[in-house]
Design a protein around this motif. Structure first.
Motif, PDB file in Angstrom:
ATOM      1  N   GLY A 317      31.154  27.910  41.658  1.00 55.46           N
ATOM      2  CA  GLY A 317      32.700  28.052  41.673  1.00 55.46           C
ATOM      3  C   GLY A 317      33.120  27.664  40.317  1.00 55.46           C
ATOM      4  O   GLY A 317      32.726  26.533  39.893  1.00 55.46           O
ATOM      5  N   VAL A 318      33.933  28.358  39.792  1.00 53.56           N
ATOM      6  CA  VAL A 318      34.486  27.859  38.368  1.00 53.56           C
ATOM      7  C   VAL A 318      36.129  27.928  38.690  1.00 53.56           C
ATOM      8  O   VAL A 318      36.557  28.853  38.897  1.00 53.56           O
ATOM      9  N   VAL A 319      36.507  26.639  38.430  1.00 50.74           N
ATOM     10  CA  VAL A 319      37.926  26.476  38.748  1.00 50.74           C
ATOM     11  C   VAL A 319      38.643  25.626  37.602  1.00 50.74           C
ATOM     12  O   VAL A 319      38.073  25.320  36.681  1.00 50.74           O
ATOM     13  N   GLY A 320      39.954  25.923  37.473  1.00 49.14           N
ATOM     14  CA  GLY A 320      40.688  25.382  36.188  1.00 49.14           C
ATOM     15  C   GLY A 320      42.131  26.119  36.289  1.00 49.14           C
ATOM     16  O   GLY A 320      42.406  27.155  37.005  1.00 49.14           O
ATOM     17  N   GLU A 321      43.090  25.654  35.473  1.00 46.40           N
ATOM     18  CA  GLU A 321      44.294  26.261  35.526  1.00 46.40           C
ATOM     19  C   GLU A 321      44.217  27.658  34.719  1.00 46.40           C
ATOM     20  O   GLU A 321      43.120  27.658  33.928  1.00 46.40           O
ATOM     21  N   SER A 322      45.122  28.572  34.522  1.00 45.20           N
ATOM     22  CA  SER A 322      45.134  29.596  33.789  1.00 45.20           C
ATOM     23  C   SER A 322      45.038  29.120  32.123  1.00 45.20           C
ATOM     24  O   SER A 322      45.616  28.223  31.856  1.00 45.20           O
ATOM     25  N   GLY A 323      44.316  29.793  31.431  1.00 44.82           N
ATOM     26  CA  GLY A 323      43.909  29.712  30.069  1.00 44.82           C
ATOM     27  C   GLY A 323      42.991  28.585  29.799  1.00 44.82           C
ATOM     28  O   GLY A 323      42.461  28.263  28.854  1.00 44.82           O
ATOM     29  N   LEU A 487      41.592  26.265  45.518  1.00 48.26           N
ATOM     30  CA  LEU A 487      40.383  25.100  45.768  1.00 48.26           C
ATOM     31  C   LEU A 487      40.049  25.402  47.098  1.00 48.26           C
ATOM     32  O   LEU A 487      38.866  24.945  47.485  1.00 48.26           O
ATOM     33  N   LYS A 488      40.760  25.719  48.147  1.00 43.96           N
ATOM     34  CA  LYS A 488      40.181  25.606  49.757  1.00 43.96           C
ATOM     35  C   LYS A 488      39.226  26.745  49.832  1.00 43.96           C
ATOM     36  O   LYS A 488      38.306  26.539  50.721  1.00 43.96           O
ATOM     37  N   VAL A 489      39.434  27.964  48.993  1.00 50.38           N
ATOM     38  CA  VAL A 489      38.491  29.182  49.098  1.00 50.38           C
ATOM     39  C   VAL A 489      37.338  28.766  48.565  1.00 50.38           C
ATOM     40  O   VAL A 489      36.099  29.109  48.943  1.00 50.38           O
ATOM     41  N   VAL A 490      37.311  28.085  47.230  1.00 51.64           N
ATOM     42  CA  VAL A 490      36.100  27.555  46.459  1.00 51.64           C
ATOM     43  C   VAL A 490      35.325  26.571  47.293  1.00 51.64           C
ATOM     44  O   VAL A 490      34.180  26.808  47.278  1.00 51.64           O
ATOM     45  N   ARG A 491      36.214  25.868  47.862  1.00 55.40           N
ATOM     46  CA  ARG A 491      35.252  24.569  48.871  1.00 55.40           C
ATOM     47  C   ARG A 491      34.506  25.287  49.785  1.00 55.40           C
ATOM     48  O   ARG A 491      33.258  24.866  50.151  1.00 55.40           O
ATOM     49  N   ALA A 492      35.234  26.176  50.515  1.00 52.12           N
ATOM     50  CA  ALA A 492      34.343  27.196  51.693  1.00 52.12           C
ATOM     51  C   ALA A 492      33.357  27.990  51.170  1.00 52.12           C
ATOM     52  O   ALA A 492      32.314  28.091  51.838  1.00 52.12           O
ATOM     53  N   LEU A 493      33.360  28.240  49.888  1.00 48.93           N
ATOM     54  CA  LEU A 493      32.206  29.413  49.751  1.00 48.93           C
ATOM     55  C   LEU A 493      31.209  28.904  48.497  1.00 48.93           C
ATOM     56  O   LEU A 493      30.200  29.573  48.469  1.00 48.93           O
ATOM     57  N   SER A 494      31.427  27.667  47.664  1.00 47.72           N
ATOM     58  CA  SER A 494      30.772  27.372  46.753  1.00 47.72           C
ATOM     59  C   SER A 494      29.652  26.223  46.963  1.00 47.72           C
ATOM     60  O   SER A 494      29.794  25.322  48.047  1.00 47.72           O
ATOM     61  N   ASN A 495      28.442  26.292  46.565  1.00 40.72           N
ATOM     62  CA  ASN A 495      27.352  25.287  46.507  1.00 40.72           C
ATOM     63  C   ASN A 495      27.554  24.360  45.368  1.00 40.72           C
ATOM     64  O   ASN A 495      27.689  23.035  45.569  1.00 40.72           O
ATOM     65  N   THR A 496      28.179  24.909  44.268  1.00 40.44           N
ATOM     66  CA  THR A 496      28.260  24.096  42.884  1.00 40.44           C
ATOM     67  C   THR A 496      29.633  24.535  42.282  1.00 40.44           C
ATOM     68  O   THR A 496      29.992  25.657  42.454  1.00 40.44           O
ATOM     69  N   VAL A 497      30.302  23.465  41.902  1.00 39.91           N
ATOM     70  CA  VAL A 497      31.752  23.706  41.453  1.00 39.91           C
ATOM     71  C   VAL A 497      31.670  23.322  39.698  1.00 39.91           C
ATOM     72  O   VAL A 497      31.062  22.128  39.525  1.00 39.91           O
ATOM     73  N   GLY A 509      29.085  19.810  39.521  1.00 40.42           N
ATOM     74  CA  GLY A 509      28.416  19.142  40.428  1.00 40.42           C
ATOM     75  C   GLY A 509      28.335  19.959  41.835  1.00 40.42           C
ATOM     76  O   GLY A 509      29.018  20.748  41.971  1.00 40.42           O
ATOM     77  N   PRO A 510      27.640  19.246  42.592  1.00 35.91           N
ATOM     78  CA  PRO A 510      27.415  19.952  44.035  1.00 35.91           C
ATOM     79  C   PRO A 510      28.945  19.901  44.878  1.00 35.91           C
ATOM     80  O   PRO A 510      29.745  19.028  44.467  1.00 35.91           O
ATOM     81  N   ALA A 511      29.220  21.091  45.351  1.00 37.62           N
ATOM     82  CA  ALA A 511      30.673  21.098  45.745  1.00 37.62           C
ATOM     83  C   ALA A 511      31.277  20.118  46.709  1.00 37.62           C
ATOM     84  O   ALA A 511      32.204  19.657  46.369  1.00 37.62           O
ATOM     85  N   ASP A 512      30.283  19.616  47.729  1.00 39.49           N
ATOM     86  CA  ASP A 512      30.954  18.771  48.617  1.00 39.49           C
ATOM     87  C   ASP A 512      31.179  17.258  47.881  1.00 39.49           C
ATOM     88  O   ASP A 512      32.136  16.527  48.090  1.00 39.49           O
ATOM     89  N   GLU A 513      30.055  16.972  46.957  1.00 35.79           N
ATOM     90  CA  GLU A 513      30.393  15.785  46.292  1.00 35.79           C
ATOM     91  C   GLU A 513      31.410  15.804  45.395  1.00 35.79           C
ATOM     92  O   GLU A 513      32.175  14.502  45.354  1.00 35.79           O
TER      93      GLU A 513
END
Length: 543
Positions: A317-323, A487-497, A509-513
């Motif tokens: 999962g790759v997260v962050g604000e627009s831009g 981020l709720k969807v990312v948490r449900a689907l991702s192994n690594t973020v 790192g690992p999503a849960d951590e």
């Protein structure tokens, strides 16, 4: 004794007539909004909530839309009975509206000062320097940083959050008694969403406004509204104080909505799973050119030295604000835009390959975009959309064989193959996203970039798409790069973020951590905005 309602919708029905046939979109709904109160209309797409809100100001397409029954009383006057001249005095003065997508609501050819000034001129007779001063006050009121420098900016020169603030400034220009906000935060990042909600809450308290808030996000409703009306199939099935509805929902549909949050976690990835994609450090710099000779005077560092690795069966999962560079990174890894730095796909270096050399690899790397309606051609049937890649990548297939592949792909994503000859506009948003996923899956890819595939969908449909993606990954051992600000969807689907800011990775790192123990201030702020809306509780955050 409680205050008399500012707005009373009584027994309202809305019907649309097309081709001589009438379809009921809203069926005899009733609700009140009292002075200073926030009432939320919630429900899935097609429930009738936006149609109900647009009816208040009679902004529907008449005569195709009409009201078989009901009244809309504002300060005791029936808005449905007013003449157009009388209604103009209400619109923009007493009742104003903020729409979901500010880019389509603002005129791209006019500056911000001109657009807000136009409202002041039409409704208050204020123009010239007085209008400019008032516009500056409004921009400062809605928390736009360095407002004076933004007066002569055009909409495309502002961020999504800034554009939404401009829309709110326009709505507040005449100090209305009632503000209608139709999904005002849906297209925004979680941190900007929290800022806009904080702003609306602060302005409502300061100006004493009432608010009718339309949304499908129940998390926002719980933090923001006083009372809630739950809509489905054009009817209000449950209404009452927010705490009462959330703590003790009575109707099965309300219970379904409250439970419709992406659940579960990503399947674990074996330690010996092969690496499908390894990239980095990747750089994507866009030149800034100025002057008559268009000399390069600097660069926008959209992606600045980012590394990423995705294994078979893994979701990164790759997260962050627009831009922040999320989508640019995904497009660079797919070799859809020019980049610098090594990219290895299935053991082969692809960063130096041209378009001809990349063509045989395209079937193994696919992408699903954010807006399913925008990414599907309205002129092609579903069968033609899904088979498009087969015509390029598997030219030896006959017409019947292609239809078989399309049917299997549609079954894989939970759609009836019998519908393959229908067109995109005949499907719901969730079904269109399934079609987009089927198009990607038809070529049996190994790696799929999912670019905000759930952000335009209702929460119940989001949960369905997450389950679908998880199931497809497990069956086909797919590698996903999942780009999202949800981020709720990312948490449900991702192994690594991977958390990105300004083109760089600030934490991974690992999503849960990472979700349990974020290390950087930026990540903590991002998570707080997504899961608690703490920013909105604390007050206005200036952009």
């Amino acid at each position: 004794m409680s205050a008399a309602p500012l707005l009373s919708v009584e027994d309202l029905s809305v019907a649309f007539t097309q081709g001589g046939q009438s379809t009921l979109a809203v069926d005899r709904i009733s609700f009140d909004v009292k002075p200073g109160e926030t009432v939320a209309l919630v429900g899935e797409s097609g429930s009738g909530k936006s149609v109900s809100a647009l009816s208040v100001l009679r902004l529907l397409n008449y005569p195709a839309a009409h009201h078989p029954s009901g009244r809309i009383l504002f300060k005791g006057r029936d808005l449905l009975a007013l003449s157009e001249d009388e209604l103009r005095q209400v619109r923009g003065n007493d009742i104003t509206m903020v729409f979901q997508e500010p880019m389509t609501s603002l005129n791209p050819l006019h500056t911000i000062a001109r657009q807000i000034g136009e409202i002041l001129k039409l409704h208050k007779g204020v123009n010239g320097e007085a209008a400019r001063r008032r516009t500056l006050e409004l921009l400062e009121l809605v928390g736009i940083r360095d407002a004076a420098a933004r007066l002569d900016a055009y909409p495309h020169q502002l961020s999504g959050g800034q554009r939404q603030r401009v829309m709110i400034a326009m709505a507040l220009a005449n100090e209305p008694d009632l503000l209608i906000a139709d999904e005002p935060t849906t297209a925004l990042d979680v941190t900007v969403q929290a800022q806009i909600l904080a702003l609306l809450k602060d302005l409502k308290a300061r100006l004493g406004m009432a608010m009718l808030f339309i949304t499908h996000d129940l998390g926002i409703v719980r933090k923001f509204a006083d009372r809630v009306c739950v809509m489905t199939k054009g009817e209000i099935v449950e209404a009452g104080p927010v705490a009462e509805i959330f703590d003790n929902p009575q109707h099965p549909y309300t219970r379904k909505l409250l439970a419709a949050e992406p659940k579960g976690r990503a399947h674990p990835v074996p330690a010996d799973a092969p690496v499908i994609v390894e990239a980095g450090p990747v750089k994507v710099w866009f030149p800034i050119k100025r002057g008559f000779l268009r000399r390069t005077v600097g660069h926008v560092k959209a992606v600045d030295g980012v590394s990423l690795r995705v294994r078979e069966g893994e979701t990164v999962g790759v997260v962050g604000e627009s831009g922040s560079g999320k989508t640019t990174l995904g497009l660079a890894i797919l070799r859809l835009i020019r980049s610098e730095g090594p990219i290895v796909f299935l053991g082969q270096g692809i960063d130096g390959l041209g378009s001809r050399a990349m063509r045989p690899l395209r079937k193994a790397m696919q992408v699903v975009f954010q807006d399913p309606y925008g990414s599907l051609s309205p002129r092609l049937s579903v069968a033609e959309i899904v088979e498009e890649g087969l015509l390029v990548q598997k030219r030896g297939l006959s017409y019947e064989e292609r239809r078989e592949v399309v049917a299997r792909a549609l079954l894989d994503v939970g759609l009836d193959p019998a519908a393959m000859d229908r067109y995109p506009h005949e499907f719901s948003g969730g079904q269109r996203q399934r079609i987009a996923i089927a198009r990607a899956m038809a070529l049996d890819p190994r790696f799929v970039v999912l670019d905000e595939p759930t952000s335009a969908l209702d929460m119940s449909v989001q949960a369905q798409i997450v389950e679908l993606l998880r199931d497809l990954q497990q069956r086909k051992r797919l590698a996903y790069m999942f780009i999202s600000h949800d981020l709720k969807v990312v948490r449900a689907l991702s192994n690594t973020v991977v958390v990105m800011q300004d083109g760089r990775v600030v934490e991974e790192g690992p999503a849960d951590e990472l979700f349990e123990r974020p290390k950087t201030d930026y990540t903590r702020a991002l998570f707080a905005a997504a899961f608690k809306l703490e920013t909105a509780e604390k007050g206005v955050v200036r952009e």
